[in-house]
Design a protein around this motif. Structure first.
Motif, short mmCIF file in Angstrom:
data_model
loop_
_atom_site.label_atom_id
_atom_site.label_comp_id
_atom_site.label_asym_id
_atom_site.label_seq_id
_atom_site.Cartn_x
_atom_site.Cartn_y
_atom_site.Cartn_z
N ALA B 206 0.77 -1.17 0.09
CA ALA B 206 0.00 -0.01 0.07
C ALA B 206 1.14 1.23 0.14
O ALA B 206 0.63 2.20 -0.82
CB ALA B 206 -1.07 0.12 1.26
N ALA B 209 2.57 1.53 -3.30
CA ALA B 209 1.89 1.90 -4.34
C ALA B 209 1.44 3.24 -4.54
O ALA B 209 1.01 3.69 -5.51
CB ALA B 209 0.47 0.98 -4.32
N PRO B 211 1.94 6.88 -5.38
CA PRO B 211 3.01 7.47 -6.15
C PRO B 211 3.99 8.59 -5.54
O PRO B 211 4.88 8.85 -5.72
CB PRO B 211 2.05 8.23 -7.47
CG PRO B 211 0.72 8.21 -7.04
CD PRO B 211 0.67 6.84 -6.15
N LYS B 227 -1.51 8.69 1.61
CA LYS B 227 -2.78 7.71 1.46
C LYS B 227 -2.35 6.36 1.67
O LYS B 227 -3.05 5.33 2.10
CB LYS B 227 -3.46 7.96 0.04
CG LYS B 227 -4.01 9.35 0.01
CD LYS B 227 -4.59 9.49 -1.42
CE LYS B 227 -5.68 10.97 -1.43
NZ LYS B 227 -6.29 10.96 -2.80
N VAL B 231 -3.61 3.55 4.32
CA VAL B 231 -4.34 2.18 4.13
C VAL B 231 -3.54 1.17 4.81
O VAL B 231 -4.10 0.40 5.54
CB VAL B 231 -4.22 2.10 2.42
CG1 VAL B 231 -4.65 0.51 2.34
CG2 VAL B 231 -5.42 2.75 2.02
N ARG B 275 -10.62 5.24 9.35
CA ARG B 275 -10.23 6.15 8.58
C ARG B 275 -9.56 7.15 9.40
O ARG B 275 -8.33 7.70 9.10
CB ARG B 275 -11.39 7.02 7.80
CG ARG B 275 -11.89 6.38 6.68
CD ARG B 275 -13.10 7.39 5.85
NE ARG B 275 -13.76 6.14 4.91
CZ ARG B 275 -14.43 6.78 4.04
NH1 ARG B 275 -14.81 8.17 4.24
NH2 ARG B 275 -15.19 5.86 3.52
#
Lengths: 393, 393
Positions: B206, B209, B211, B227, B231, B275
């Motif tokens: 995660a 991945a 960018p 982000k 995750v 979250r």
């Protein structure tokens, strides 16, 4: 032959629906959704196996799981792989297509021919993306009812499914009891647990965190949120197995048998296995469909939808139930199945319950589990006699 | 006072090390790593509580978990929150800082003052990123030994830690038995299981991945893979709890008490809770450090490192052990602790074992668990008498 007639009635395949039959439902037959919206026009892609008898009493509906499809017993044209439940369904198998007429349709919201977020929204001419209304398990079943009506089948001999498929089975039995002679929910439950919602939310966040997701509009942008979807699949895949099975299959075995690499490549076999699961999944599944499917499962709660008492969902049910769980399934533990069984007992329904001892976790329902086959075979044989279905010649 | 002298020996705080003491180790004192590489120069940020007695016999080392830090019993300057184990450590607490001299250091590879991937690589003048060699649990402990040497402590009265901290405790006892009077590994194991490696791999994928991770060079690019890291944290956080606790705390409760929104916002309380866990984590933790910490745990396997027999890791150990597990911990189930206990018994070591009944999962070691406090207090009191430590006045 009803089955053949049905085939001729439906439209031929489209380019992105390589081999399935498709039932197209026009604006005169909209799909009412739990969200209060309607979906119209829409279509259902499906496969059938075997022959519908004259009495139309030998039909079995198979409901697929989260990322499943209609190719339950025939080669999937996208992956080139055998049907996902050929161990269970086919000529001479437990769900014997020499005896039963088997229907399996891609759920609404899916991505293998039925209307889903990758389908064209007639209002815009573009892919729906997140403009597709949220789909529930009840919505999926409502569409399946239209498919069954299309075949002229009043009463299904059986509805069978595992995991999300099992949720559909329960929904069928609760909402259309007179149309379901037997119901086999396998490795499922009457609601999605907090932990299961949590895992789904991780997966959705992984997809939506991928900049290639483009707010759900990746198709028209010519992009695909492959990395995010792969992470989502990896996380979910762990929940389909069991710690024991992972230990037995992989343990701490290294890719290179001798040495740790002291880096972040896949040192352990479990790592490369998971990466492979993630990478192959993105080739066959649409990221937005993944959001919709997980949401449908999260929303499922048969008791709340019926006023709070699960037994009320099955009051006076004429359906015969066979509930199946697996000891090592921690996604839908036996306790969830027992809750369904207790409710069925409280409702005075006919129910048998089988807990199968296995260390293979949730995925056991898809695997070669002789006890599962024996249980389903025995249940169906007995029900077939009760229904007056002629034995196989 | 040895403790005070130690404080004066060390360098003052740097801008990014708001309040900790820091031990700087120059090129004459490199850290040998399991990878075969060396780390030099490097530094260890630490906090101490209480006073080291003249005999230097009352020191307790607390080892922190995956995303922990040295602020075990004092306010964390980054988050502004109380120390992470103030329920256990402090004046009058079970680990009584009126009686014991407590040391807690940020592990090497961490991100709160000890050398880690966000530190400047002296060879390049840029942040290490993935150029930092992979750090193992044994490497972390080797650095801690240098810190203990710095205090002139020959033998720690106790080494205590939960989760990854418990791995460090076991490593201390295995590699430096003469320097550890008592050892308390809590909610830990002697190896990381396939399932645990799998969850860590999901988290790493995660992060990578995203960018904004920029191949690990996000600091110099002025970006942060928030982000992806969120995750990763969300997935991991589920494993720290238990299904029962999640059900009790959240169940299927909605954010808006009445209605599903039929969308992809956080409908369920468990979703917004997760979250929130993800979002607050990225404010306090470095993404590359997360990769290094998870890798260190994955690599940990005390038996394999000792030729295959776990009992051999503890042969002739003079250390007194107290092994603690929690019934609902599925990250480090009781079976993993039992494996350690069996090995200790086979090695003829002194060991007591406490399995604590709780539904709070792995995180129970950080929570208000009276049984845990009672067990640790009793064990430490008895050991203190055996060690001849004077009682608290």
């Amino acid at each position: 032959m009803a089955a053949r007639r049905a085939r001729n009635d439906t439209a031929s395949n489209q380019a992105n629906e390589p081999s399935s039959q498709v039932l197209k439902l026009g604006e005169d037959r909209p799909l009412r959704l739990d969200s209060g919206k309607t979906l119209t026009p829409f279509q259902i892609a499906y496969e059938t196996y075997g022959t519908l008898n004259e009495a139309r009493s030998n039909a079995i509906l198979i409901c697929h799981a989260l990322t499943g499809d209609q190719y339950v017993a025939s080669r999937n044209p996208v992956t080139g792989k055998p049907g996902w439940w050929e161990l269970m369904v086919g000529p001479g198998r437990v769900v014997d297509t020499d005896r039963f007429f088997v229907i399996c349709s891609n759920v609404v919201g899916g991505c293998l021919g039925s209307t889903g977020p990758a389908s064209i929204n007639p209002d815009t001419g573009r892919a729906y993306g997140l403009d597709l209304p949220v789909i529930t398990i009840a919505d999926m079943v409502r569409a399946q009812v239209m498919l069954i009506d299309h075949f002229g089948i009043d009463r299904l001999f059986s509805v069978i499914g595992g995991s999300m498929g099992g949720m559909q089975v329960l929904e069928w039995a609760a909402s259309y009891p007179e149309r379901v002679f037997t119901a086999l929910p396998i490795a499922a439950g009457a609601r999605h647990s907090a932990q299961n919602i949590a895992f789904h939310e991780v997966g959705r966040q992984a997809v939506m965190a991928d900049p290639d997701w483009c707010g759900g509009r990746y198709i028209e942008e010519g992009r695909r949120p492959e990395k995010g979807l792969a992470v989502a699949r990896m996380a979910a895949h762990i929940t389909y197995l069991s710690e024991t099975a992972l230990h037995r299959k992989f343990g701490r075995n290294l890719q290179d048998r001798e040495n740790l690499t002291f880096g972040f490549d896949a040192d352990f076999q479990i790592e490369s296995y998971l990466r492979h699961q993630g990478m192959t999944f993105v080739d066959r599944f649409d990221a937005n469909s993944y959001l919709y499917m997980t949401r449908a499962m999260d929303y499922f709660d048969l008791a709340t939808d019926r006023g709070g008492l699960l037994a009320d969902a099955f009051a006076n049910s004429p359906t015969r139930f066979c509930v199946v769980s697996f000891t090592s399934d921690w996604l839908f533990p036996t306790a969830e199945s027992r809750m369904v069984v207790r409710a069925l007992n409280a409702a005075g329904a006919s129910v048998s319950f089988v807990e199968i001892e296995t260390d293979r976790g949730h995925d056991a329902f898809l695997l070669d589990e002789p006890e599962l086959f024996a249980a389903v075979r025995g249940f169906l044989d007995s029900a077939a006699r009760a229904r007056g279905l002629e034995p196989v010649l």
